[in-house]
Design a protein around this motif. Sequence first.
Motif, PDB file in Angstrom:
ATOM      1  N   VAL A 180     -45.946 -18.576 -13.087  1.00  0.00           N
ATOM      2  CA  VAL A 180     -46.011 -20.031 -13.025  1.00  0.00           C
ATOM      3  C   VAL A 180     -44.652 -20.612 -13.365  1.00  0.00           C
ATOM      4  O   VAL A 180     -43.711 -19.902 -13.704  1.00  0.00           O
ATOM      5  N   ALA A 181     -44.542 -21.914 -13.332  1.00  0.00           N
ATOM      6  CA  ALA A 181     -43.247 -22.565 -13.495  1.00  0.00           C
ATOM      7  C   ALA A 181     -42.646 -22.318 -14.868  1.00  0.00           C
ATOM      8  O   ALA A 181     -43.359 -22.112 -15.844  1.00  0.00           O
ATOM      9  N   ALA A 182     -41.338 -22.374 -14.918  1.00  0.00           N
ATOM     10  CA  ALA A 182     -40.628 -22.127 -16.180  1.00  0.00           C
ATOM     11  C   ALA A 182     -40.824 -23.298 -17.132  1.00  0.00           C
ATOM     12  O   ALA A 182     -41.026 -24.433 -16.726  1.00  0.00           O
ATOM     13  N   THR A 183     -40.750 -23.006 -18.423  1.00  0.00           N
ATOM     14  CA  THR A 183     -40.762 -24.065 -19.419  1.00  0.00           C
ATOM     15  C   THR A 183     -39.373 -24.673 -19.513  1.00  0.00           C
ATOM     16  O   THR A 183     -38.390 -24.128 -19.031  1.00  0.00           O
ATOM     17  N   ALA A 184     -39.269 -25.821 -20.167  1.00  0.00           N
ATOM     18  CA  ALA A 184     -37.973 -26.454 -20.372  1.00  0.00           C
ATOM     19  C   ALA A 184     -37.094 -25.575 -21.238  1.00  0.00           C
ATOM     20  O   ALA A 184     -37.579 -24.829 -22.075  1.00  0.00           O
ATOM     21  N   SER A 195     -24.853 -19.724 -16.619  1.00  0.00           N
ATOM     22  CA  SER A 195     -26.173 -19.256 -16.163  1.00  0.00           C
ATOM     23  C   SER A 195     -26.821 -18.340 -17.194  1.00  0.00           C
ATOM     24  O   SER A 195     -28.048 -18.354 -17.357  1.00  0.00           O
ATOM     25  N   ARG A 196     -26.015 -17.573 -17.907  1.00  0.00           N
ATOM     26  CA  ARG A 196     -26.577 -16.720 -18.954  1.00  0.00           C
ATOM     27  C   ARG A 196     -27.145 -17.548 -20.099  1.00  0.00           C
ATOM     28  O   ARG A 196     -28.243 -17.268 -20.604  1.00  0.00           O
ATOM     29  N   LYS A 197     -26.428 -18.560 -20.513  1.00  0.00           N
ATOM     30  CA  LYS A 197     -26.926 -19.430 -21.588  1.00  0.00           C
ATOM     31  C   LYS A 197     -28.205 -20.133 -21.170  1.00  0.00           C
ATOM     32  O   LYS A 197     -29.137 -20.298 -21.977  1.00  0.00           O
ATOM     33  N   ARG A 198     -28.250 -20.544 -19.913  1.00  0.00           N
ATOM     34  CA  ARG A 198     -29.452 -21.218 -19.409  1.00  0.00           C
ATOM     35  C   ARG A 198     -30.655 -20.284 -19.464  1.00  0.00           C
ATOM     36  O   ARG A 198     -31.739 -20.669 -19.911  1.00  0.00           O
ATOM     37  N   LEU A 199     -30.477 -19.042 -19.002  1.00  0.00           N
ATOM     38  CA  LEU A 199     -31.579 -18.085 -19.025  1.00  0.00           C
ATOM     39  C   LEU A 199     -32.022 -17.800 -20.454  1.00  0.00           C
ATOM     40  O   LEU A 199     -33.219 -17.844 -20.770  1.00  0.00           O
ATOM     41  N   VAL A 200     -31.082 -17.504 -21.334  1.00  0.00           N
ATOM     42  CA  VAL A 200     -31.426 -17.154 -22.707  1.00  0.00           C
ATOM     43  C   VAL A 200     -32.096 -18.317 -23.412  1.00  0.00           C
ATOM     44  O   VAL A 200     -33.098 -18.131 -24.128  1.00  0.00           O
ATOM     45  N   ALA A 201     -31.595 -19.535 -23.218  1.00  0.00           N
ATOM     46  CA  ALA A 201     -32.210 -20.704 -23.845  1.00  0.00           C
ATOM     47  C   ALA A 201     -33.655 -20.875 -23.382  1.00  0.00           C
ATOM     48  O   ALA A 201     -34.547 -21.202 -24.181  1.00  0.00           O
ATOM     49  N   SER A 202     -33.902 -20.631 -22.090  1.00  0.00           N
ATOM     50  CA  SER A 202     -35.273 -20.785 -21.581  1.00  0.00           C
ATOM     51  C   SER A 202     -36.191 -19.715 -22.165  1.00  0.00           C
ATOM     52  O   SER A 202     -37.360 -19.985 -22.459  1.00  0.00           O
ATOM     53  N   CYS A 203     -35.678 -18.508 -22.353  1.00  0.00           N
ATOM     54  CA  CYS A 203     -36.487 -17.437 -22.933  1.00  0.00           C
ATOM     55  C   CYS A 203     -36.829 -17.741 -24.383  1.00  0.00           C
ATOM     56  O   CYS A 203     -37.970 -17.530 -24.824  1.00  0.00           O
ATOM     57  N   LEU A 204     -35.843 -18.233 -25.137  1.00  0.00           N
ATOM     58  CA  LEU A 204     -36.116 -18.565 -26.535  1.00  0.00           C
ATOM     59  C   LEU A 204     -37.095 -19.724 -26.646  1.00  0.00           C
ATOM     60  O   LEU A 204     -37.983 -19.724 -27.512  1.00  0.00           O
ATOM     61  N   ALA A 205     -36.960 -20.703 -25.764  1.00  0.00           N
ATOM     62  CA  ALA A 205     -37.886 -21.841 -25.790  1.00  0.00           C
ATOM     63  C   ALA A 205     -39.317 -21.398 -25.516  1.00  0.00           C
ATOM     64  O   ALA A 205     -40.266 -21.852 -26.176  1.00  0.00           O
ATOM     65  N   LEU A 206     -39.482 -20.491 -24.554  1.00  0.00           N
ATOM     66  CA  LEU A 206     -40.823 -20.066 -24.154  1.00  0.00           C
ATOM     67  C   LEU A 206     -41.433 -19.087 -25.155  1.00  0.00           C
ATOM     68  O   LEU A 206     -42.558 -19.272 -25.617  1.00  0.00           O
ATOM     69  N   PHE A 207     -40.699 -18.063 -25.514  1.00  0.00           N
ATOM     70  CA  PHE A 207     -41.295 -16.957 -26.265  1.00  0.00           C
ATOM     71  C   PHE A 207     -41.172 -17.081 -27.776  1.00  0.00           C
ATOM     72  O   PHE A 207     -41.975 -16.503 -28.507  1.00  0.00           O
ATOM     73  N   ALA A 247     -42.528 -10.522 -18.214  1.00  0.00           N
ATOM     74  CA  ALA A 247     -42.053 -11.848 -17.827  1.00  0.00           C
ATOM     75  C   ALA A 247     -41.023 -11.635 -16.730  1.00  0.00           C
ATOM     76  O   ALA A 247     -40.495 -10.538 -16.567  1.00  0.00           O
ATOM     77  N   GLN A 248     -40.741 -12.681 -15.989  1.00  0.00           N
ATOM     78  CA  GLN A 248     -39.728 -12.564 -14.933  1.00  0.00           C
ATOM     79  C   GLN A 248     -38.822 -13.781 -14.941  1.00  0.00           C
ATOM     80  O   GLN A 248     -38.902 -14.629 -15.834  1.00  0.00           O
ATOM     81  N   ILE A 249     -37.930 -13.817 -13.972  1.00  0.00           N
ATOM     82  CA  ILE A 249     -36.930 -14.883 -13.900  1.00  0.00           C
ATOM     83  C   ILE A 249     -37.152 -15.660 -12.613  1.00  0.00           C
ATOM     84  O   ILE A 249     -37.227 -15.074 -11.526  1.00  0.00           O
ATOM     85  N   ARG A 250     -37.269 -16.953 -12.750  1.00  0.00           N
ATOM     86  CA  ARG A 250     -37.382 -17.825 -11.570  1.00  0.00           C
ATOM     87  C   ARG A 250     -36.455 -19.012 -11.756  1.00  0.00           C
ATOM     88  O   ARG A 250     -36.473 -19.668 -12.800  1.00  0.00           O
ATOM     89  N   ASP A 251     -35.647 -19.256 -10.721  1.00  0.00           N
ATOM     90  CA  ASP A 251     -34.671 -20.350 -10.764  1.00  0.00           C
ATOM     91  C   ASP A 251     -33.813 -20.281 -12.020  1.00  0.00           C
ATOM     92  O   ASP A 251     -33.470 -21.307 -12.626  1.00  0.00           O
ATOM     93  N   GLY A 252     -33.478 -19.068 -12.411  1.00  0.00           N
ATOM     94  CA  GLY A 252     -32.575 -18.878 -13.533  1.00  0.00           C
ATOM     95  C   GLY A 252     -33.188 -19.024 -14.900  1.00  0.00           C
ATOM     96  O   GLY A 252     -32.465 -19.021 -15.905  1.00  0.00           O
ATOM     97  N   ARG A 253     -34.511 -19.138 -14.960  1.00  0.00           N
ATOM     98  CA  ARG A 253     -35.184 -19.297 -16.247  1.00  0.00           C
ATOM     99  C   ARG A 253     -36.306 -18.274 -16.403  1.00  0.00           C
ATOM    100  O   ARG A 253     -36.850 -17.778 -15.412  1.00  0.00           O
ATOM    101  N   CYS A 254     -36.653 -18.007 -17.648  1.00  0.00           N
ATOM    102  CA  CYS A 254     -37.775 -17.113 -17.929  1.00  0.00           C
ATOM    103  C   CYS A 254     -39.093 -17.788 -17.605  1.00  0.00           C
ATOM    104  O   CYS A 254     -39.292 -18.971 -17.922  1.00  0.00           O
ATOM    105  N   VAL A 255     -39.998 -17.044 -16.969  1.00  0.00           N
ATOM    106  CA  VAL A 255     -41.344 -17.528 -16.687  1.00  0.00           C
ATOM    107  C   VAL A 255     -42.332 -16.441 -17.081  1.00  0.00           C
ATOM    108  O   VAL A 255     -41.981 -15.261 -17.156  1.00  0.00           O
TER     109      VAL A 255
END
Length: 394
Positions: A11-15, A120-132, A67-75
């Motif tokens: 499903v869609a990534a979190t903020a 792009s790395r910071k964006r991915l990592v930030a999304s993973c920390l926000a979600l998990f 988990a996987q990566i969509r549009d550069g973010r963790c989902v």
Amino acid sequence: MLRGFGAFLLVAATAAVFGPASSVFGPAQAAEPARVVGAYYPGGSVDRYPVERIPADKVTHLFYAFAQIRDGRCVAGEAADAHFAALAKLKREHPRLRTLISIGGWSAGGFSDAALTAKSRKRLVASCLALFFQRHRGSFDGIDIDWEYPVYGGPPELPARPQDRSNMTALVREFRRALDALGRERKQTYLVTAALPAGRMQSAGAYDPARSFELDALGKLLDFINLMTYDMGTTFSPVASFNAPLRAVESDPLAPELRRWNNVEGAVDYYLQQGVPASKLVLGVPFYGRGYRVTSDAGDGLYQPYSGTFPAGDYRDIKRKLLGDPQWRQHWDPVAQTPWLFHPKERAFVSYEDPKSIAIRARFARERDLLGVFTWELTADDEQGSLLEAMAGE
């Protein structure tokens, strides 16, 4: 890991910014266990094997896949909220259990683009920390990266770049930085691990992990490496062969320079030569089989050409369907230290592991002073948990 085909719908990534925590973090964290007994747990198996059934008294580290990566973010999967809540409950009941969210798996895309730049790395990592670690605070103790594979060797349809090798290191470094900072804030230790492959035949032919990964650097950055010492006999292999031979078998027709590394002992030796300390290696054991339809019954199918695959299934399937059938001849290789089955009429060959061979590998990990053992994957065991018992008991 090549068994990662069952990743469920995403499903869609979190903020990528932290919102309010959805749960209160539990009691003080227990000390890190001296030995890892790890297991991957596929979220897609939860209906058959619910979280509550996980033997947390035997497993020290549980890797939720995937988990996987969509549009550069963790989902995460559409049922992830319920799964993660159940994991948090399991952790409260078993404070010594360490749980990690595993990102990726075979056929999972998104890594090459997400790891490409510092932004792009910071964006991915930030999304993973926000979600998990914020939305699902209390469910996870770390991140496990399963990028299959940087540079080459993965599914041919996925993007791959020469700079993936260094970008993987940079991505791990960013996860390390962010989780260490979060840990200081929360007085909590977070883990960063990765599942890395052995040398073997892959989609691009003979595969060298050092062309995909800066192994020496990763050995320093990661808490430990789950070394995937399996999938050494797949449809990328030229003949029917063992999934996870302990040592090189002389009659294996692979070229000697490849055969040397295409086994459990050789894979460990290779990583040590690349600068990864034994104390950072966790040895992988498969709870599933690999099967072929061979074109000759010579050698009871071993190292014979094949016309297609045979659906061997997991150990629970092999035990229930094959081991009790006298038409399946049971064999043991004293060098590979592994069993195999052959059905002469069907000309079907199956490589698998049993409690005896799993115990041998767990003992090998101890003798080589490795950090421990792990399996892909927990739900593939029989109803009695025979393989896990053998893996944890040595």
